[in-house]
Scaffold this motif. Structure first.
Motif, short mmCIF file in Angstrom:
data_model
loop_
_atom_site.label_atom_id
_atom_site.label_comp_id
_atom_site.label_asym_id
_atom_site.label_seq_id
_atom_site.Cartn_x
_atom_site.Cartn_y
_atom_site.Cartn_z
N ARG A 1 0.68 -4.42 8.25
CA ARG A 1 0.49 -5.27 9.42
C ARG A 1 -0.91 -5.85 9.47
O ARG A 1 -1.09 -7.01 9.88
CB ARG A 1 0.77 -4.46 10.69
CG ARG A 1 2.22 -4.04 10.83
CD ARG A 1 2.47 -3.28 12.10
NE ARG A 1 3.87 -2.84 12.19
CZ ARG A 1 4.42 -2.29 13.27
NH1 ARG A 1 3.70 -2.12 14.36
NH2 ARG A 1 5.68 -1.93 13.25
N VAL B 1 -1.59 -9.05 7.00
CA VAL B 1 -0.80 -10.28 7.10
C VAL B 1 -1.67 -11.53 6.94
O VAL B 1 -1.30 -12.45 6.21
CB VAL B 1 0.01 -10.32 8.41
CG1 VAL B 1 0.63 -11.70 8.63
CG2 VAL B 1 1.11 -9.26 8.38
N PRO B 2 -2.84 -11.61 7.60
CA PRO B 2 -3.66 -12.83 7.42
C PRO B 2 -4.06 -13.09 5.97
O PRO B 2 -3.88 -14.21 5.47
CB PRO B 2 -4.87 -12.55 8.33
CG PRO B 2 -4.34 -11.66 9.39
CD PRO B 2 -3.37 -10.75 8.69
N THR C 1 -1.22 -14.33 3.89
CA THR C 1 -0.88 -15.74 4.12
C THR C 1 -1.50 -16.62 3.05
O THR C 1 -0.86 -17.54 2.52
CB THR C 1 -1.36 -16.18 5.51
OG1 THR C 1 -0.74 -15.37 6.51
CG2 THR C 1 -1.00 -17.64 5.77
N MET D 1 3.89 -17.40 8.89
CA MET D 1 3.05 -16.22 8.78
C MET D 1 2.28 -15.95 10.08
O MET D 1 2.01 -14.78 10.41
CB MET D 1 2.07 -16.37 7.61
CG MET D 1 2.75 -16.42 6.25
SD MET D 1 3.71 -14.94 5.87
CE MET D 1 2.40 -13.75 5.57
N ARG D 2 1.95 -16.98 10.81
CA ARG D 2 1.31 -16.77 12.11
C ARG D 2 2.28 -16.10 13.07
O ARG D 2 1.90 -15.21 13.83
CB ARG D 2 0.84 -18.11 12.69
CG ARG D 2 0.11 -17.98 14.04
CD ARG D 2 -0.37 -19.33 14.52
NE ARG D 2 -1.32 -19.92 13.58
CZ ARG D 2 -1.83 -21.14 13.72
NH1 ARG D 2 -1.45 -21.90 14.76
NH2 ARG D 2 -2.68 -21.61 12.83
N ASP E 1 2.48 -12.51 12.06
CA ASP E 1 1.27 -11.82 12.48
C ASP E 1 1.32 -11.48 13.97
O ASP E 1 0.97 -10.37 14.39
CB ASP E 1 0.06 -12.69 12.17
CG ASP E 1 -1.25 -11.99 12.50
OD1 ASP E 1 -1.35 -10.77 12.30
OD2 ASP E 1 -2.20 -12.67 12.97
N GLN E 2 1.78 -12.42 14.78
CA GLN E 2 1.85 -12.19 16.22
C GLN E 2 2.87 -11.11 16.57
O GLN E 2 2.68 -10.35 17.53
CB GLN E 2 2.19 -13.50 16.94
CG GLN E 2 1.07 -14.53 16.89
CD GLN E 2 1.48 -15.87 17.47
OE1 GLN E 2 2.67 -16.13 17.70
NE2 GLN E 2 0.50 -16.73 17.72
N THR F 1 3.77 -8.57 14.61
CA THR F 1 3.52 -7.27 13.98
C THR F 1 2.14 -6.70 14.24
O THR F 1 1.89 -5.55 13.90
CB THR F 1 3.71 -7.37 12.45
OG1 THR F 1 2.79 -8.33 11.91
CG2 THR F 1 5.13 -7.80 12.11
N ARG F 2 1.23 -7.46 14.84
CA ARG F 2 -0.14 -6.98 15.03
C ARG F 2 -0.17 -5.75 15.93
O ARG F 2 0.65 -5.60 16.83
CB ARG F 2 -1.04 -8.08 15.59
CG ARG F 2 -0.65 -8.57 16.95
CD ARG F 2 -1.61 -9.63 17.47
NE ARG F 2 -1.83 -10.70 16.53
CZ ARG F 2 -2.53 -11.80 16.82
NH1 ARG F 2 -3.07 -11.94 18.04
NH2 ARG F 2 -2.69 -12.76 15.93
N GLY G 1 -7.39 -8.39 14.96
CA GLY G 1 -6.39 -9.34 15.43
C GLY G 1 -5.47 -8.77 16.49
O GLY G 1 -4.70 -9.50 17.10
#
Length: 247
Positions: A167, A170-171, A174, A231-232, A235-236, A238-239, A245
């Protein structure tokens, strides 16, 4: 460019080779090939890269060494060289029956399989480093807590470390996901008619250079926008609170 004759209608002109398609159809076919190769390679990269990333962090020196050697090989050999190795050299090193079977496949199948394997294994080395960094960024107590609860080391990785590490990376993943699509252009060197190869073919047949590469640039930009938005969203969703983040 003052004497250049712009002709955007060229995309809707039937190709001069006699195929039942237009030059725009060539670009669409190349785009499809790019997407199929890139997504297939990305799946391989996630699986192999995740496994190698875990191996590089285990206390077993032999397993960690395998991961280190893998990264060293695939990151230090130029990608274009790896494409030629997978397409030309590897079939000769396989058992005779298997190598002959590969050579008897349709050329398009040979191009696809070699490109997917090469790009997937190359990208896996980069994903491996992201996974290793993600696991290394976790507090040491998490591994100790998992083992203290009675988990084996593989179970600790599966249920404690990897769900968190994946998690928080992820960034950076990407960026690697975007690189897969860009690196797929190198597959044209072994004959795969992906997006950039189709653009060059269009230029060869029409001499409309600017229109061809403007269209390809827009296609790559569209792919990048879709990947970044996807991917954003991942990320949102799973953060984790308390991590980079996280809220």
């Amino acid at each position: 460019m003052g004497g250049y004759h712009w002709n955007w209608n060229i995309f809707f002109t039937p190709v001069s080779t006699g195929e039942p398609t237009t030059y725009f159809g060539w670009l669409v076919a190349g785009l499809i090939n790019t997407v199929v190769v890139s997504l297939s390679a990305w799946l391989i990269a996630l699986v192999i890269g995740g496994l190698m990333g875990m191996m590089r962090t285990v206390p077993n020196r032999f397993l960690a060494g395998i991961g280190t050697v893998y990264v060293a090989i695939f990151r230090n050999i130029p990608l274009i060289v790896q494409f030629f190795i997978w397409y030309i050299v590897i079939p000769e090193l396989l058992p005779p029956a298997l190598g002959t079977s590969f050579k008897q496949l349709p050329p398009s199948t040979q191009f696809f399989s070699s490109s997917i394997l090469c790009l997937g294994l190359f990208t896996a080395a980069r994903v491996c480093e992201q996974v290793r960094a993600g696991i290394g960024a976790l507090p040491p107590g998490q591994r100790a807590a998992g083992l203290a609860m009675g988990f084996t080391l593989p179970q600790t990785y599966r249920f404690v470390l990897m769900p968190v590490a994946c998690r928080i990376i992820v960034p950076p993943l990407t960026s690697e996901f975007l690189n897969v699509f860009k690196n797929s252009a190198v597959a044209s060197t072994i004959g795969l008619l992906e997006l950039s190869a189709q653009a060059r073919q269009l230029v060869d047949y029409t001499a409309q250079t600017y229109e061809s590469f403007i269209a390809v640039t827009l296609a790559y930009a569209l792919i990048n926008v879709i990947v970044m938005f996807f991917m954003r969203w991942v990320d949102q969703k799973t953060r984790l609170p308390g991590y980079i983040g996280g809220k």
